[in-house]
Design a protein around this motif. Structure first.
Motif, short mmCIF file in Angstrom:
data_model
loop_
_atom_site.label_atom_id
_atom_site.label_comp_id
_atom_site.label_asym_id
_atom_site.label_seq_id
_atom_site.Cartn_x
_atom_site.Cartn_y
_atom_site.Cartn_z
N GLY A 33 -0.49 -4.64 8.26
CA GLY A 33 -1.27 -3.44 8.52
C GLY A 33 -0.85 -2.72 9.78
N ARG A 73 -3.84 -6.88 5.87
CA ARG A 73 -4.30 -5.54 6.26
C ARG A 73 -4.57 -5.44 7.76
N ASP A 121 0.83 -1.20 0.00
CA ASP A 121 0.00 0.00 0.00
C ASP A 121 0.87 1.26 0.00
N ASN A 154 -4.79 -7.27 0.27
CA ASN A 154 -5.47 -7.09 1.56
C ASN A 154 -5.22 -8.24 2.53
#
Length: 267
Positions: free
Chosen positions: A97, A153, A53, A150
């Motif tokens: 994350g 995450r 990300d 994801n």
């Protein structure tokens, strides 16, 4: 349209703090980095960072990424190994994350700095093995994120049992050793990297601290030697990530090669 951030880095002196200009363009206006067929090039590093990300990366992390692209394009295997090892180290810190700790990186930096100072590197072996184990774990994390952005995450990074979570270590002593051993191809880039890593080291947030620690530990000579000894499998792994292929299928070979090469490092 997705934005593309162009980072321009200027350094006015040998140990000056870098001055950074940021220009934002539509990603449609910027041609992607192509694969030139070399074992290691900026194709591997630049495209691999697209797996994580980008919203969680500050200007100093972006600066590190650009330096790694430039190191990957250098003609010598030492610069290429530095780029590959640090790319895996940084990607691992960006994969989860919730950031974890940097105990392995901090321990290696401290052990190496102590060894350089005293001439006794007996304490480096265990710290090196632990950090290479962390890099091997990073390879698994990167493979997961490459398959599903994801996937991690809501996961937390590894937790250790060290003072401050590995956010304090002998930063200057380690980078003095790294800079003093840099070759002509990489000295300018490593000096820029030192400046960016120092800002990450002194930052107040954990993610930046962890990236700074990862970059610092992956820059010391024993790690670079280990990565050189496993450069082929590690580059093949990053190429799979960069191409959007099944990185998990080559992750095992990359991890095995790295750990075996670590055992051959002469201290």
């Amino acid at each position: 349209m997705l934005p593309f951030v162009l980072v321009s880095l200027f350094v006015s002196g040998a140990l000056a703090v870098p001055v950074v200009n940021v220009n934002q363009y539509s990603i449609n206006e910027v041609a992607p980095v192509g694969d030139n067929g070399r074992l290691v090039s900026s194709f591997l590093t630049d495209r691999s960072f697209e797996a994580v990300d980008g919203g969680d990366q500050n200007i100093y992390i972006l600066t590190i990424e650009q330096i790694l692209n430039d190191l990957a394009n250098q003609p010598d295997s030492l610069s290429q190994a530095l780029a590959v090892g640090q790319t895996i180290a940084v990607l691992g810190e960006l994969a989860n994350g919730v950031p974890g700790d940097s105990c392995e990186a901090a321990a290696l930096v401290n052990a190496y700095a102590n060894g350089v100072r005293s001439g006794n590197f007996a304490g480096v072996r265990g710290a090196l093995n632990n950090f290479l184990g962390r890099l091997a774990s990073n390879i698994d994390l990167i493979a997961q994120v490459a398959a599903n952005p994801n996937a991690l995450r809501f996961s937390s990074g590894p937790k250790g049992n060290c003072a401050g979570g590995g956010r304090t270590y002998q930063f200057e002593a380690a980078w003095d050793a790294v800079l003093s051993s840099a070759n002509a191809y990489q000295i300018g880039l490593i000096n820029e990297e030192y400046c960016a890593a120092k800002r990450l080291y002194s930052a107040v947030n954990i993610r930046s601290n962890n990236v700074g620690a990862a970059v610092s530990a992956a820059a010391v000579a024993p790690v670079t030697q280990a990565v050189q000894g496993a450069l082929g499998p590690l580059a093949n792994f990053l190429r799979a990530v960069a191409n959007g292929a099944n990185a998990a299928s080559v992750a095992g070979a990359a991890k095995s090669a790295l750990l075996q090469a670590g055992g051959r490092v002469q201290l």
